[in-house]
Motif scaffolding. Sequence first.
Motif: not given
Length: 255
Positions: A23-29, A44-52
């Motif tokens: 799942y990508g960040y949109r589906r996680i959202t 969610v995308e911001r946190i997603w990228r921060q966590e690598g």
Amino acid sequence: MVRDREAVLREEIVHLACQYGRYGYRRITALLHNDGWRVNHKCVERIWRQEGLKVPQKQPKRRRLWFNDGSCIRLRPEYRDHVWSYDFVADRTSNGKALRMLTVMDEYTRECLAIRVDRKLNSYDVIEQLAELFVQRGTPDFIRSDNGAEFTAKAVRGWLKRLGVKTLYIEPGSPWENGYIESFNGKLRDELLNGEIFDAVLEARVIIDQWKNLYNRKRPHSSLGYKPPAPEASLPDQRNQLDLIRQNTQIQVGT
């Protein structure tokens, strides 16, 4: 105690990303919305990228761990000493020479078990450090690492097999599969290494060991309800621990 909302959200995003690896960040959202979270995809995308986090281009097949009662897990820590992980961190002393650290942690308790510091570390140093830990607290069921030569060496694999410790190797170029130790290494670098100049290996060992003790016994950990990983091993109440070490420890500067 009410935990910080973003810290809880961050933990939930990482949990869902691990559970739903494709799942990508949109589906996680969307999953978060289903669970009652009021959050937009940009957050969610911001946190997603921060966590690598990212969706791997190729999803490798993985075995599950099956138990006698018919249950199984996806190689996640379920109890103390179930899964350890280890990795290397690189730095340099003030003269530009290499400094290498072997970090070992218990994935379930988040306790840092060891940080071995030297100019060079090889597979036999890995065995020596693990042997010391095994004597202190017994052997884990599994130990997780990347595919570095020090971890995949025949000497290491054969030794662990004889002791009954199963090895878990992540896919090459997939550090998020070893997220616990990657997160710990990030904290080590952010909270200590980025702000320290070491003149000698001995100095680095003293300061890093002091930080390890503070991390385990004093530092609040968000995923543990802002409690330290090993509070039972209490430390004296001291202020500015790292400064005191520098002032009160005579360190011979060398190579």
